[in-house]
Scaffold this motif. Structure first.
Motif, PDB file in Angstrom:
ATOM      1  N   PHE A 139      43.073  29.928  42.376  1.00 40.52           N
ATOM      2  CA  PHE A 139      42.145  30.742  43.156  1.00 40.52           C
ATOM      3  C   PHE A 139      41.166  31.441  42.229  1.00 40.52           C
ATOM      4  CE2 PHE A 139      43.804  30.481  47.392  1.00 40.52           C
ATOM      5  CZ  PHE A 139      45.155  30.248  47.261  1.00 40.52           C
ATOM      6  N   TYR A 178      37.288  48.049  44.425  1.00 44.65           N
ATOM      7  CA  TYR A 178      38.713  47.803  44.252  1.00 44.65           C
ATOM      8  C   TYR A 178      39.178  46.597  45.034  1.00 44.65           C
ATOM      9  CZ  TYR A 178      37.730  50.990  48.042  1.00 44.65           C
ATOM     10  OH  TYR A 178      37.149  51.597  49.096  1.00 44.65           O
ATOM     11  N   GLN A 179      38.301  45.994  45.783  1.00 44.79           N
ATOM     12  CA  GLN A 179      38.663  44.790  46.515  1.00 44.79           C
ATOM     13  C   GLN A 179      38.413  43.560  45.664  1.00 44.79           C
ATOM     14  OE1 GLN A 179      36.844  44.247  50.313  1.00 44.79           O
ATOM     15  NE2 GLN A 179      36.881  46.416  50.808  1.00 44.79           N
ATOM     16  N   LEU A 180      39.258  42.577  45.836  1.00 46.51           N
ATOM     17  CA  LEU A 180      38.995  41.258  45.291  1.00 46.51           C
ATOM     18  C   LEU A 180      38.653  40.330  46.441  1.00 46.51           C
ATOM     19  CD1 LEU A 180      41.867  40.822  42.666  1.00 46.51           C
ATOM     20  CD2 LEU A 180      39.447  41.248  42.219  1.00 46.51           C
ATOM     21  N   PHE A 228      38.491  36.426  47.387  1.00 44.57           N
ATOM     22  CA  PHE A 228      39.062  35.175  46.909  1.00 44.57           C
ATOM     23  C   PHE A 228      38.360  33.971  47.520  1.00 44.57           C
ATOM     24  CE2 PHE A 228      43.061  36.083  44.643  1.00 44.57           C
ATOM     25  CZ  PHE A 228      43.183  37.449  44.869  1.00 44.57           C
ATOM     26  N   GLY A 229      38.336  32.883  46.737  1.00 43.16           N
ATOM     27  CA  GLY A 229      37.977  31.588  47.283  1.00 43.16           C
ATOM     28  C   GLY A 229      39.191  30.989  47.984  1.00 43.16           C
ATOM     29  N   LYS A 230      38.995  29.811  48.576  1.00 42.32           N
ATOM     30  CA  LYS A 230      40.081  29.183  49.322  1.00 42.32           C
ATOM     31  C   LYS A 230      41.063  28.434  48.441  1.00 42.32           C
ATOM     32  CE  LYS A 230      37.793  28.676  53.779  1.00 42.32           C
ATOM     33  NZ  LYS A 230      37.517  27.774  54.922  1.00 42.32           N
ATOM     34  N   GLY A 231      40.721  28.279  47.182  1.00 41.02           N
ATOM     35  CA  GLY A 231      41.651  27.641  46.262  1.00 41.02           C
ATOM     36  C   GLY A 231      41.375  26.167  46.036  1.00 41.02           C
ATOM     37  N   TYR A 264      47.672  47.475  47.215  1.00 43.89           N
ATOM     38  CA  TYR A 264      46.706  46.705  48.000  1.00 43.89           C
ATOM     39  C   TYR A 264      47.478  45.660  48.802  1.00 43.89           C
ATOM     40  CZ  TYR A 264      44.191  48.383  43.864  1.00 43.89           C
ATOM     41  OH  TYR A 264      43.706  49.152  42.840  1.00 43.89           O
ATOM     42  N   TYR A 292      47.051  42.118  50.995  1.00 44.38           N
ATOM     43  CA  TYR A 292      46.201  40.963  51.277  1.00 44.38           C
ATOM     44  C   TYR A 292      46.944  40.043  52.235  1.00 44.38           C
ATOM     45  CZ  TYR A 292      42.900  42.029  47.507  1.00 44.38           C
ATOM     46  OH  TYR A 292      41.943  42.619  46.718  1.00 44.38           O
ATOM     47  N   GLN A 323      47.055  35.978  53.665  1.00 40.40           N
ATOM     48  CA  GLN A 323      46.610  34.608  53.477  1.00 40.40           C
ATOM     49  C   GLN A 323      46.995  33.790  54.701  1.00 40.40           C
ATOM     50  OE1 GLN A 323      48.465  32.237  50.394  1.00 40.40           O
ATOM     51  NE2 GLN A 323      46.683  30.897  50.226  1.00 40.40           N
ATOM     52  N   GLU A 346      43.688  29.019  53.712  1.00 39.27           N
ATOM     53  CA  GLU A 346      42.642  29.987  53.398  1.00 39.27           C
ATOM     54  C   GLU A 346      42.958  30.712  52.092  1.00 39.27           C
ATOM     55  OE1 GLU A 346      40.265  29.144  56.558  1.00 39.27           O
ATOM     56  OE2 GLU A 346      39.837  30.836  55.217  1.00 39.27           O
ATOM     57  N   GLY A 347      41.953  31.444  51.582  1.00 45.34           N
ATOM     58  CA  GLY A 347      42.203  32.320  50.453  1.00 45.34           C
ATOM     59  C   GLY A 347      42.785  33.635  50.917  1.00 45.34           C
ATOM     60  N   LEU A 348      43.102  34.471  49.963  1.00 48.07           N
ATOM     61  CA  LEU A 348      43.636  35.782  50.317  1.00 48.07           C
ATOM     62  C   LEU A 348      42.497  36.688  50.786  1.00 48.07           C
ATOM     63  CD1 LEU A 348      45.685  34.535  48.136  1.00 48.07           C
ATOM     64  CD2 LEU A 348      46.403  36.909  47.805  1.00 48.07           C
ATOM     65  N   PHE A 397      41.446  40.665  51.725  1.00 42.11           N
ATOM     66  CA  PHE A 397      41.780  42.069  51.562  1.00 42.11           C
ATOM     67  C   PHE A 397      42.042  42.718  52.920  1.00 42.11           C
ATOM     68  CE2 PHE A 397      41.689  46.314  49.898  1.00 42.11           C
ATOM     69  CZ  PHE A 397      40.986  47.076  50.827  1.00 42.11           C
ATOM     70  N   TYR A 426      43.786  49.326  51.062  1.00 36.16           N
ATOM     71  CA  TYR A 426      44.052  49.884  49.736  1.00 36.16           C
ATOM     72  C   TYR A 426      44.603  51.285  49.929  1.00 36.16           C
ATOM     73  CZ  TYR A 426      42.545  52.357  45.424  1.00 36.16           C
ATOM     74  OH  TYR A 426      42.456  53.140  44.304  1.00 36.16           O
ATOM     75  N   ASP A 465      40.993  52.697  51.722  1.00 36.98           N
ATOM     76  CA  ASP A 465      40.083  51.764  52.383  1.00 36.98           C
ATOM     77  C   ASP A 465      40.898  50.836  53.257  1.00 36.98           C
ATOM     78  OD1 ASP A 465      37.662  49.234  51.198  1.00 36.98           O
ATOM     79  OD2 ASP A 465      38.214  49.889  53.204  1.00 36.98           O
ATOM     80  N   SER A 494      39.257  48.803  55.520  1.00 37.98           N
ATOM     81  CA  SER A 494      38.176  48.038  56.154  1.00 37.98           C
ATOM     82  C   SER A 494      38.580  46.605  56.497  1.00 37.98           C
ATOM     83  CB  SER A 494      36.933  48.032  55.254  1.00 37.98           C
ATOM     84  OG  SER A 494      37.227  47.436  54.007  1.00 37.98           O
ATOM     85  N   PHE A 548      50.586  39.467  51.076  1.00 37.77           N
ATOM     86  CA  PHE A 548      50.830  39.782  49.675  1.00 37.77           C
ATOM     87  C   PHE A 548      50.448  41.219  49.382  1.00 37.77           C
ATOM     88  CE2 PHE A 548      51.971  35.665  48.132  1.00 37.77           C
ATOM     89  CZ  PHE A 548      51.298  34.768  48.945  1.00 37.77           C
ATOM     90  N   ILE A 600      41.320  47.483  40.527  1.00 38.38           N
ATOM     91  CA  ILE A 600      42.072  46.236  40.581  1.00 38.38           C
ATOM     92  C   ILE A 600      41.270  45.105  39.958  1.00 38.38           C
ATOM     93  CG2 ILE A 600      41.262  45.631  42.894  1.00 38.38           C
ATOM     94  CD1 ILE A 600      44.003  44.421  43.436  1.00 38.38           C
TER      95      ILE A 600
END
Lengths: 113, 117
Positions: A89, A99-101, A103-106, B33, B35, B37, B41-43, B45, B48, B56, B58, B91, B101
């Motif tokens: 990913f 503080y958010q990441l 992500f792509g779908k992998g 945090y 997350y 999935q 799909e990806g993870l 958010f 937090y 947060d 959101s 996660f 992070i």
């Protein structure tokens, strides 16, 4: 709206060869990029990262390249090993809500012995 | 050095039941945090939290989802009246105080796989 895109869902590479995983992003506020490796039924494991002030970061067999003008980054694994087979990913952070990441779908990498 | 601990690893709930997912951050980490999935799909958010504070949320659905991180004990992600669409891997990650992070090797737990039947 996908801000981080990994357009290749899967990649197969012969053991010993180079694996190149690609990632594109759209948000120019991102200033930090990370690659995570994930095995089935496990959590993501941090692999390598790069700040937007650099264009390359290397750690052993893993190198990440960042092309800010193209909003593109890539992960190179050389030489590839069967144990590298996993889902990779790409993630990005920075800007509002830093503080958010995102992500792509992998990309599922299969290294063939 | 214990990592981020999540439990249960697998959770099956019938539609309409409540799901409680727990996350104990790494020692010394006060930021948590969550997350989610979804399949293929990806993870994404969700929320937090710092100790006793939601910073947060959101990414949290407006209804049925809530999260807390009390002064003592693990962080809890609570899903009320679960529906099939809540089936996913959830996660948790943690980071030390004073570090974003995105600037750290954010440590993720092994996840809780929620299946709603």
């Amino acid at each position: 709206d996908q801000q981080v895109k990994q357009n290749s869902p899967s990649l197969s590479v012969q053991e010993g060869r180079i694996s190149i995983l690609n990632c594109d992003y759209t948000n120019s506020m991102f200033d930090y990029f990370l690659w995570y490796k994930k095995y089935p039924a496990e959590g993501p494991t941090f692999l390598i990262s790069i700040s937007s002030i650099k264009d390359k970061n290397e750690d052993g067999r893993f190198t990440v390249f960042l092309n800010k003008s193209a909003k593109h980054l890539s992960l190179h694994i050389v030489p590839s090993q069967p144990g590298d087979s996993a889902v990779y990913f790409c993630a990005a952070g920075g800007g509002a809500g830093s503080y958010q990441l995102t992500f792509g779908k992998g990309t599922k990498l299969s290294v063939i012995p | 050095n214990a990592g981020v601990m999540q439990n249960p690893r697998h959770l099956v709930r019938r539609r309409g039941q409540e799901a409680r997912l727990r996350c104990s951050p790494m020692k010394g980490h006060s930021h948590v945090y969550w997350y989610r999935q979804l399949p293929e799909e990806g993870l994404k958010f969700m929320v937090y939290l710092q100790k006793e504070n939601i910073i947060d949320e959101s990414g949290m659905p407006k209804e049925r989802f809530s999260a807390e991180f009390p002064k003592e004990g693990p962080s809890i992600l609570r899903i009320q009246q679960v529906v099939r669409g809540d089936s996913a891997a959830y996660f948790c990650a943690s980071s030390p105080p004073g570090q974003r992070i995105a600037n750290t090797e954010a440590f993720f737990g092994q996840g809780t796989r929620l299946t709603v039947v």
